[in-house]
Design an enzyme around this catalytic site. Structure first.
Site, PDB file in Angstrom:
ATOM      1  N   GLY A  15      57.827  18.982  51.154  1.00  0.00           N
ATOM      2  CA  GLY A  15      56.555  19.605  50.772  1.00  0.00           C
ATOM      3  C   GLY A  15      55.497  18.526  50.568  1.00  0.00           C
ATOM      4  O   GLY A  15      55.795  17.332  50.617  1.00  0.00           O
ATOM      5  N   ARG A  16      54.253  18.946  50.317  1.00  0.00           N
ATOM      6  CA  ARG A  16      53.186  17.957  50.121  1.00  0.00           C
ATOM      7  C   ARG A  16      53.290  17.377  48.712  1.00  0.00           C
ATOM      8  O   ARG A  16      52.925  18.027  47.727  1.00  0.00           O
ATOM      9  CB  ARG A  16      51.820  18.612  50.341  1.00  0.00           C
ATOM     10  CG  ARG A  16      50.680  17.594  50.229  1.00  0.00           C
ATOM     11  CD  ARG A  16      49.333  18.186  50.624  1.00  0.00           C
ATOM     12  NE  ARG A  16      48.308  17.149  50.617  1.00  0.00           N
ATOM     13  CZ  ARG A  16      47.509  16.888  49.567  1.00  0.00           C
ATOM     14  NH1 ARG A  16      47.605  17.601  48.470  1.00  0.00           N
ATOM     15  NH2 ARG A  16      46.622  15.912  49.634  1.00  0.00           N
TER      16      ARG A  16
ATOM     17  N   HIS B 186      69.645  19.371  28.937  1.00  0.00           N
ATOM     18  CA  HIS B 186      70.036  18.050  28.432  1.00  0.00           C
ATOM     19  C   HIS B 186      69.362  17.723  27.102  1.00  0.00           C
ATOM     20  O   HIS B 186      69.715  16.738  26.450  1.00  0.00           O
ATOM     21  CB  HIS B 186      69.745  16.967  29.480  1.00  0.00           C
ATOM     22  CG  HIS B 186      68.293  16.751  29.742  1.00  0.00           C
ATOM     23  ND1 HIS B 186      67.487  17.655  30.400  1.00  0.00           N
ATOM     24  CD2 HIS B 186      67.472  15.709  29.437  1.00  0.00           C
ATOM     25  CE1 HIS B 186      66.262  17.184  30.488  1.00  0.00           C
ATOM     26  NE2 HIS B 186      66.221  16.011  29.905  1.00  0.00           N
TER      27      HIS B 186
ATOM     28  N   SER C 126      49.154  28.049  41.881  1.00  0.00           N
ATOM     29  CA  SER C 126      49.957  27.320  40.890  1.00  0.00           C
ATOM     30  C   SER C 126      49.057  26.458  40.033  1.00  0.00           C
ATOM     31  O   SER C 126      48.207  25.750  40.570  1.00  0.00           O
ATOM     32  CB  SER C 126      50.940  26.397  41.608  1.00  0.00           C
ATOM     33  OG  SER C 126      52.240  26.853  41.467  1.00  0.00           O
TER      34      SER C 126
ATOM     35  N   ASN D  32      51.702  30.651  37.589  1.00  0.00           N
ATOM     36  CA  ASN D  32      52.009  30.741  39.008  1.00  0.00           C
ATOM     37  C   ASN D  32      52.076  32.202  39.419  1.00  0.00           C
ATOM     38  O   ASN D  32      52.619  33.030  38.698  1.00  0.00           O
ATOM     39  CB  ASN D  32      53.349  30.044  39.304  1.00  0.00           C
ATOM     40  CG  ASN D  32      53.828  30.250  40.732  1.00  0.00           C
ATOM     41  OD1 ASN D  32      54.801  30.958  40.967  1.00  0.00           O
ATOM     42  ND2 ASN D  32      53.135  29.664  41.679  1.00  0.00           N
TER      43      ASN D  32
ATOM     44  N   HIS E 255      50.910  26.581  32.072  1.00  0.00           N
ATOM     45  CA  HIS E 255      51.349  26.694  33.464  1.00  0.00           C
ATOM     46  C   HIS E 255      51.237  28.146  33.890  1.00  0.00           C
ATOM     47  O   HIS E 255      51.577  29.047  33.133  1.00  0.00           O
ATOM     48  CB  HIS E 255      52.806  26.229  33.578  1.00  0.00           C
ATOM     49  CG  HIS E 255      53.473  26.631  34.857  1.00  0.00           C
ATOM     50  ND1 HIS E 255      54.554  27.493  34.896  1.00  0.00           N
ATOM     51  CD2 HIS E 255      53.211  26.311  36.145  1.00  0.00           C
ATOM     52  CE1 HIS E 255      54.933  27.675  36.141  1.00  0.00           C
ATOM     53  NE2 HIS E 255      54.148  26.972  36.928  1.00  0.00           N
TER      54      HIS E 255
ATOM     55  N   HIS F 145      46.829  19.717  31.566  1.00  0.00           N
ATOM     56  CA  HIS F 145      47.151  18.796  30.472  1.00  0.00           C
ATOM     57  C   HIS F 145      45.852  18.405  29.755  1.00  0.00           C
ATOM     58  O   HIS F 145      45.035  17.678  30.329  1.00  0.00           O
ATOM     59  CB  HIS F 145      47.831  17.537  31.012  1.00  0.00           C
ATOM     60  CG  HIS F 145      49.212  17.780  31.524  1.00  0.00           C
ATOM     61  ND1 HIS F 145      50.292  17.933  30.690  1.00  0.00           N
ATOM     62  CD2 HIS F 145      49.689  17.917  32.784  1.00  0.00           C
ATOM     63  CE1 HIS F 145      51.382  18.142  31.411  1.00  0.00           C
ATOM     64  NE2 HIS F 145      51.046  18.140  32.685  1.00  0.00           N
TER      65      HIS F 145
ATOM     66  N   ARG G  22      52.912  34.342  43.207  1.00  0.00           N
ATOM     67  CA  ARG G  22      53.347  34.058  44.575  1.00  0.00           C
ATOM     68  C   ARG G  22      53.830  35.317  45.282  1.00  0.00           C
ATOM     69  O   ARG G  22      54.252  36.288  44.651  1.00  0.00           O
ATOM     70  CB  ARG G  22      54.442  32.991  44.564  1.00  0.00           C
ATOM     71  CG  ARG G  22      55.641  33.342  43.710  1.00  0.00           C
ATOM     72  CD  ARG G  22      56.614  32.149  43.565  1.00  0.00           C
ATOM     73  NE  ARG G  22      57.770  32.508  42.738  1.00  0.00           N
ATOM     74  CZ  ARG G  22      57.818  32.409  41.414  1.00  0.00           C
ATOM     75  NH1 ARG G  22      56.775  31.948  40.749  1.00  0.00           N
ATOM     76  NH2 ARG G  22      58.890  32.774  40.744  1.00  0.00           N
TER      77      ARG G  22
ATOM     78  N   HIS H  18      51.630  35.608  23.389  1.00  0.00           N
ATOM     79  CA  HIS H  18      52.628  36.593  23.832  1.00  0.00           C
ATOM     80  C   HIS H  18      52.057  38.011  23.810  1.00  0.00           C
ATOM     81  O   HIS H  18      52.409  38.835  24.654  1.00  0.00           O
ATOM     82  CB  HIS H  18      53.905  36.470  22.997  1.00  0.00           C
ATOM     83  CG  HIS H  18      54.813  35.391  23.506  1.00  0.00           C
ATOM     84  ND1 HIS H  18      55.791  35.628  24.444  1.00  0.00           N
ATOM     85  CD2 HIS H  18      54.873  34.065  23.240  1.00  0.00           C
ATOM     86  CE1 HIS H  18      56.424  34.492  24.735  1.00  0.00           C
ATOM     87  NE2 HIS H  18      55.892  33.523  24.002  1.00  0.00           N
TER      88      HIS H  18
END
Lengths: 299, 299
Positions: free
Chosen positions: A256-257, A169, A90, A106, A104, A94, A108, A139
């Site tokens: 989780g950690r 939101h 993961s 990831n 980002h 920044h 898994r 893209h």
């Protein structure tokens, strides 16, 4: 043999290679590693780079955890009783310069003692200022990785990213999306090896894509006002991760950690009440493109 | 007659008085008001002060909303079908000076068309640096307000605040707590008027308490390192509000007015990976006291 230990070992190597590439792109920053163990089975290697030349704060986490399937995984993710295994890499980066995008990634892999297994992952980009050619480049790279495996992947996983990386939101996407996929299982001619190769190719695409975007943008000058805009956009990133991101919420709610989960948060973020952008400004143009369903090849 | 309009009107006056007192304490900052209407019924007055002399960012919100009880309120809060009415005042203040604490206050009243009604609210304090005498003063003031109504209130509502303002993923309280109560209904000799008076007394206690704490601390000098610590503590405040606070989560998930809900977030916040404090430093002493169940009168 493509067993869980092989998959996990390749993820570990992926973490190594990505950290190397990011350190080279940064020029001065170094990753600091924390090894941690999970009560109940497994552990991970969290690597964080802080205060680099290009990167202000970024984390590249690897983990491989297993054991009795926790109650919470049964209730919230519909896992059956028994044992589980989960491994992945993961990343969130920044940068200092507001012209360099946040990224980002990831990848898994999950396996349950009832014999089912699946892969998941994706890469998505959050520019503080959207540059149409760079959005198209990003893209295009993802589409190439997808197309090598299945021409249906890119449109499907691009739409999935649009849906997933969304702040209801704010009625905004987190950025320009990318690809997102979950619970990919063997199906028809798609066997475990093919899925694994696809996921590894997604992982391996990360470093060349992001280091290219760094090279394009890292030396662009920026103003105080652009820096403030970056901090406000990071505030939105924090909102998404803490309010909507399933992995973050789930991790925090189930013990989780914490430090590894929250590696994704920026060093500095900002909120202003009801911040308004000037009409036709670069900030307004970016906001107008934080929408689902944009075809980045024709803007 | 103590009807909902009277209660709501008194909350509105409370908002006025508190804004006046805070402007006076700040010296230069002025609240800017946004009036808003809710689709489905009611609306509010959001008031925000930004870039004051003492206060960096703070919001004092009033709202009175009503209409058909939304599906979400039925599911998540167990409200019956029918109509609801909700009114309240909500405050969070983030000061510039790390020696001035963050404060939060809320008073609220709910009424359902089946005839049930209740009050809720509380005040809690989040010092960046805990000063034992000031913590004792703060709790003493709250205890006095409570004791005038019922000697059982303070211990009960203090324990409730300890449970509520807690970050399980950090094993930390948000600050030194205060009082928190919800669903207070008439019971025995406690009638609606008594409850209303209690809640208004809590609301009226806010300004004198906070302006006193401002006066004690606002001119204390501070270092760059203390400012950074403040930003990290604000990061925790953001974590609590976005991950754990029921009102914030509920509001964002059910289409509340985002800008009013997120008035509580600080202008600047910060995250460092696995930040460690020096042994025996003021920061370490504060961390050691972010625990549930502390008796602030005997530390």
């Amino acid at each position: 043999m493509l067993d869980k230990d092989t998959i996990s070992a390749e993820f570990k190597t992926l973490q190594d290679n990505i950290c190397q590439a990011l350190e080279a792109a940064d020029g001065s920053g170094k990753f600091v590693e924390d090894q941690w163990q999970r009560e109940g089975g497994g552990g991970g290697r969290s690597r964080v780079l802080q205060d680099g030349s290009v990167l202000e704060k970024g984390g590249v986490g690897f983990s491989a955890v297993y054991g009795n399937t926790p109650e919470a995984l049964q209730q919230k993710m519909g896992f059956p009783q028994g044992e589980f295994f989960a491994t992945g890499v993961s990343i969130v980066m920044h940068p200092h310069n507001p012209h360099v995008p946040i990224i980002h990634m990831n990848v898994r892999y999950f396996e349950l003692s009832n014999g089912t297994f699946w892969f998941g992952g994706g890469i998505d980009l959050t520019p503080h200022y959207i540059v149409p050619e760079q959005a198209a480049y990003f893209h295009q790279q993802l589409k190439q990785v997808c197309d090598k495996h299945n021409p249906a992947y890119y449109p499907e996983f691009k739409a999935w990213a649009d849906r997933y990386f969304y702040l209801p939101h704010r009625q905004e996407t987190r950025g320009i999306g990318g690809i997102f996929f979950d619970r990919l299982k063997p199906e028809g001619r798609r066997d475990k090896t093919a899925l694994h190769t696809f996921v590894m190719n997604v992982g391996r695409a990360f470093a060349p894509i992001y280091t290219h975007l760094i090279a394009l943008n890292k030396d662009k000058p920026y103003t105080e006002a652009q820096k403030e805009w970056q901090l406000l956009r990071r505030g939105r990133y924090v909102e998404f991760n803490l309010v909507w991101d399933q992995g973050t919420k789930f991790g925090l709610e189930t013990g989780g950690r914490t430090e590894s989960i929250l590696m994704s948060l920026p060093q500095h973020a900002s909120w202003r009440y009801n911040h308004q952008v000037q009409a036709d400004s670069p900030e307004a143009q970016t906001l107008a493109q934080l929408k689902q369903g944009i075809d980045w090849f024709s803007i």
